[in-house]
Design a protein around this motif. Structure first.
Motif: not given
Lengths: 470, 427
Positions: A86-91
């Motif tokens: 889930n890397h970078g999802i909130f970016h």
């Protein structure tokens, strides 16, 4: 001291899912195919004369979209190792309510408004599918056919994305295959074929109260707009369909929910669930986990349920009393209210249109009367629970964050209590994202479903109070 | 009565919650200079990686604290006035207390390396560390990580998700081998290397080189190798944070010294969590447990004792868990590490792809000592019960299925384990 300079190869692509970073050259090429197909489709919508119903047009544009999407996702997930990424999802602007999310939300919402209130404006789109509709259903395509087609296409493409993203997780693979099968087979192809054979479609995977007309007095069920065409009403096929809807609504719902929880329907069979679990997956983290949202949810979803139950009862009473109560067509009022506010506004415009803003399960959580009934059974009469693994929880919050239903899973897990909640659709993502192996969906014994450190009675009282204890 | 708690980590917060559960009238003040609200320290990495936002790693909504009448104070404690029963905080504020709990956690170890205080050198423990790492990541091409523990591999994964190359220095001859058995350490090392991390074993940091501007420019290790890096993560373990005790009569050694009831040498002042050093009977090593779960357990005991009980802290049957990139690890009971002086007989099974493993350790009198698994989930309560009931390995293998906790439809690893190991166990 001798020193040697050690060089490590140049920066590798970040191990981030394709949606949360700048695309590579190959991904850009695939996106260009999606773009080309989309431009063609948009052109068809706004300038219906360009393609008309040419037989090559639809396969070309939807082929470009499908091949481009799957290629993009395949190349994007290809260089990640199997596991939760889930890397970078909130970016990401699209996945974290940025400008892109608003644009997407407005676009989908607009589509639904046009679909429900100005369906004929989509003629340029649905006439493309005319050749296909004629073959499948024996009748010309309309805006509903276009809608079903696009809906199914999204479930299949984003189902492919689920296969890539969760390729290490068999529960997710099997469950995704299931929703893809039910959407394509029982919610799209079979109704189409039935329409051709019987001049009437029928959805085996929808029951009262999600499809309230399937359990209304026979006079409303038979004929134009009803469940069974007039000519089939006395026929064995017609009788079978009536019995099927009644048995599923009144029998299968409690029995299957007793054994498996509401997931047997909500995240394995249902079409709304199917879209949420595929096209909606990139947005699942946007559900509201606050206690306030939970309080609102309980009023709104059960409010819709009460409304439908009352109305169904009223129509049966009306029918039994020779239609003296509501007049000759009592259902008209019902359909006007229900159709406008619940089906169109709630399940469509808000339910799907707001995916990029409120997450993928707005309708299922706040409005679906079927989910409400399944939830009541799950909460009180089911062997299903999410078991918490003793004391292993580190309160990280991945489970709560990725719960599409906005359940604060962590609040149970960190107290060592099992999760027995009406709203849980059993998607299994909390267990998948848990970094410490704390959660497991299972159908155990009914008596032991609260087992854990917490005491069943206090857990029950907390659930009623709607807040975690100190 | 007024209880002041210094530190809003898991130990302090568990104590505060249990104080409120047990006593509705006690006044509770929770003091932290780090953050306004309690947050999950093990989740730090997920904020950096974009799995969660800051607000998502807070286990309780902000209204939880006023609702439970737990007063929050965002200040650093500068000193403790033991005689006057008050805390001095920065900004010249004081807080009087009747009883005090110190739950001030730990700090990253620094071993006097040249250059350890340069810009671009950081541990990864606090929110402030996270902010420093985030700032250092802009334009960063290559980072070094020093010390082969859990935080080191987390930091490696964090940089990895941003495409930043990582050189990872580990002193031992296998990753984390003061905790893992040798074979498991090898597997984890393989996982780290498979991700493209430059893992260097049996080497130590000797110098962090200044790039001429007071910023990290390179590191040099004990083999004389030099690596150009823009950031150095110091993750060679943690030690108790004793800053707050300086100048007070509170006795400290490596940690804040407490007896088994978690009280310090000063009546009414307690310590719990990472910062506490629990004295044990003669001949045994004192306990310093810097683990999430023990912090939580100590917090519970401290709460009861602050209210007048004299319960002894007992961590019970040991358990822990971790995740190395995609590889999950769980342990129940005692599984000796590769470096343990005293080894115990054990049976190990490793899957052909080396991404799943199970080890059953036997005590000298033939009972189950501990179970550890890689890439497999097991049930805490079942493993704990077997250990406490003194089951032998034959029993464990015969009932292994009961302990499996993998998601539905997963491959039944218990079958492979039983098939491989049952022949090796005396019936």
């Amino acid at each position: 001291m001798s020193t040697t300079l050690v060089q490590i190869g140049g920066a590798r692509p970040a191990r981030v899912g394709p949606e949360a970073r700048t695309p590579t050259a190959l991904e850009k090429a695939f996106l260009a195919l999606v773009g080309a197909g989309s431009v063609m489709f948009t052109l068809a919508l706004f300038a219906p004369k360009v393609f008309g119903s040419a037989s090559w047009a639809a396969p070309t544009m939807f082929g470009l979209i499908a091949v481009g999407s799957i290629g993009y996702l395949w190349s994007g997930y290809g260089h990640t190792t199997p596991g939760i990424k889930n890397h970078g999802i909130f970016h990401s602007s699209l996945a974290n309510r940025g400008a892109l999310a608003w644009l997407a939300g407005i676009a989908v919402t607009t589509f639904y408004v046009v679909l429900y209130w100005h369906g004929e404006a989509l003629e340029g789109g649905y006439q493309l599918l005319d050749p296909f509709a004629q073959k499948l259903t024996g009748s010309p395509a309309d805006h509903w056919f276009l809608y079903g087609f696009l809906y199914t296409l999204l479930v299949l493409i984003f189902g492919g994305r689920m296969f890539l993203k969760y390729r290490h997780n068999r529960y997710q693979l099997i469950r995704t295959a299931s929703v893809m099968f039910f959407q394509l087979g029982l919610a799209f192809l079979l109704p189409g074929v039935l329409k051709k054979i019987w001049a009437q479609d029928f959805y085996f995977t929808y029951f009262w109260p999600l499809k309230p007309d399937y359990l209304l007095p026979f006079d409303y069920v038979i004929g134009e707009g009803g469940m069974i065409a007039k000519e089939w009403s006395g026929h064995a096929v017609g009788r079978f369909m009536v019995i099927w809807s009644a048995v599923m609504a009144l029998g299968a719902v409690p029995v299957l929910t007793w054994f498996f929880g509401k997931r047997w329907y909500c995240s394995w069979v249902c079409g709304c669930g199917g879209l949420a679990e595929t096209f909606g997956d990139p947005f699942r983290q946007l559900s509201d986990k606050s206690e306030k949202a939970w309080k609102f949810e309980r009023w709104s979803i059960h409010g819709v349920l009460v409304f439908i139950v009352l109305f169904t009862v009223l129509l049966w009473v009306n029918d039994a009393t020779g239609r003296k109560l509501l007049g000759s067509d009592g259902s008209e009022l019902f359909w006007k209210t229900y159709g406008l506010f619940i089906v169109m506004a709630f399940s469509g415009v808000v339910g799907v249109g707001f995916y990029p803003l409120m997450g993928s399960r707005v309708w299922c959580r706040y409005g679906c009367p079927q989910a409400a009934i399944l939830g009541i059974f799950q909460r009180f009469f089911s062997r299903f629970r999410i078991t918490t693994n003793g004391g292993q929880c580190i309160s990280c919050g991945n489970c709560s964050t990725y719960c599409e239903m906005g359940i604060d899973v962590r609040s149970y897990a960190q107290r060592g209590e099992n999760i027995v909640r009406a709203s849980c659709v059993g998607c299994g993502v909390c267990a998948a994202v848990c970094p410490r192996g704390v959660l497991k969906l299972e159908n155990g014994t009914f008596g032991g479903r609260y087992d854990g450190d917490g005491k069943p009675w206090s857990a029950f009282k907390d659930a009623l109070r709607g807040r975690p204890k100190a | 009565m007024h209880v002041a708690i210094v530190g809003n980590g898991i130990a302090g917060v568990t104590a505060a919650r249990h104080l409120r559960k047990l006593d509705s009238s006690v006044r509770i003040t929770l003091i932290s200079g780090e953050t306004d609200h309690h947050w999950s320290r093990p989740a730090l990495m997920y904020v950096y990686m974009g799995h969660m936002r800051w607000e998502d790693v807070k286990p309780y909504e902000d209204h939880f604290w006023p609702r439970n009448r737990i007063d929050l104070v965002r200040r650093w404690v500068t000193s403790i006035d033991v005689e006057g029963r008050q805390l001095h905080l920065d900004g010249a504020r004081t807080i009087p207390f009747d009883k005090l709990l110190l739950a001030v956690g730990s700090k990253p170890n620094k071993f006097g390396w040249p250059g350890q205080d340069l810009r671009g050198v950081s541990g990864m423990v606090s929110l402030q560390d996270l902010q420093a790492i985030e700032a250092a990541s802009v334009g960063l091409k290559h980072a070094a990580i020093v010390g082969g523990g859990l935080i080191g591999v987390e930091l490696a994964e964090m940089f990895h998700t941003r495409g930043i190359d990582v050189t990872f220095l580990v002193r031992e001859h296998a990753y984390w081998n003061h905790v893992l058995p040798a074979e498991e350490g090898d597997i984890v090392g393989e996982v780290i290397r498979a991700e493209g991390i430059d893992l260097r074993l049996e080497t130590e940091l000797t110098e962090i080189v200044d790039d001429g501007t007071g910023q990290v420019g390179a590191i040099v290790d004990s083999k004389g190798d030099r690596v150009e890096v823009g950031f150095v993560g110091l993750t060679a373990g943690v030690r108790p944070n004793l800053t707050v005790c300086a100048g007070s009569p509170i006795a400290t050694d490596r940690g804040i010294l407490v007896d088994r009831t978690l009280v310090t040498n000063v009546e009414g002042i307690y310590a719990a969590g990472d910062c506490a050093q629990v004295k044990t009977p003669e001949g045994h090593r004192d306990l310093i447990q810097a683990v999430w779960y023990t912090g939580r357990m100590m917090g519970e005991v401290a709460a009861r004792n602050l209210l007048g009980a004299s319960d002894e802290y007992d961590s019970g049957t040991w358990f822990n868990s971790a995740k190395f990139f995609d590889l999950e690890y769980q342990v129940y009971g005692y599984v000796p590490s590769a470096m343990a002086h005293h080894q115990l007989p054990s049976l190990a099974w490793i899957s052909p792809d080396r991404r799943h493993a199970c080890r059953l350790v036997e005590t000298e009198d033939g009972k189950l000592s501990g179970i550890s698994v890689l890439g497999i989930r097991m049930r805490h309560r079942v493993c704990e019960r077997w250990i406490e009931e003194g089951r032998d390995l034959a029993y464990v293998l015969a009932h292994l299925r009961e302990a499996m906790f993998d998601p539905e439809f997963y491959r039944r690893w218990d079958r492979d384990i039983v098939a491989a190991l049952s022949g090796k166990v005396a019936a």
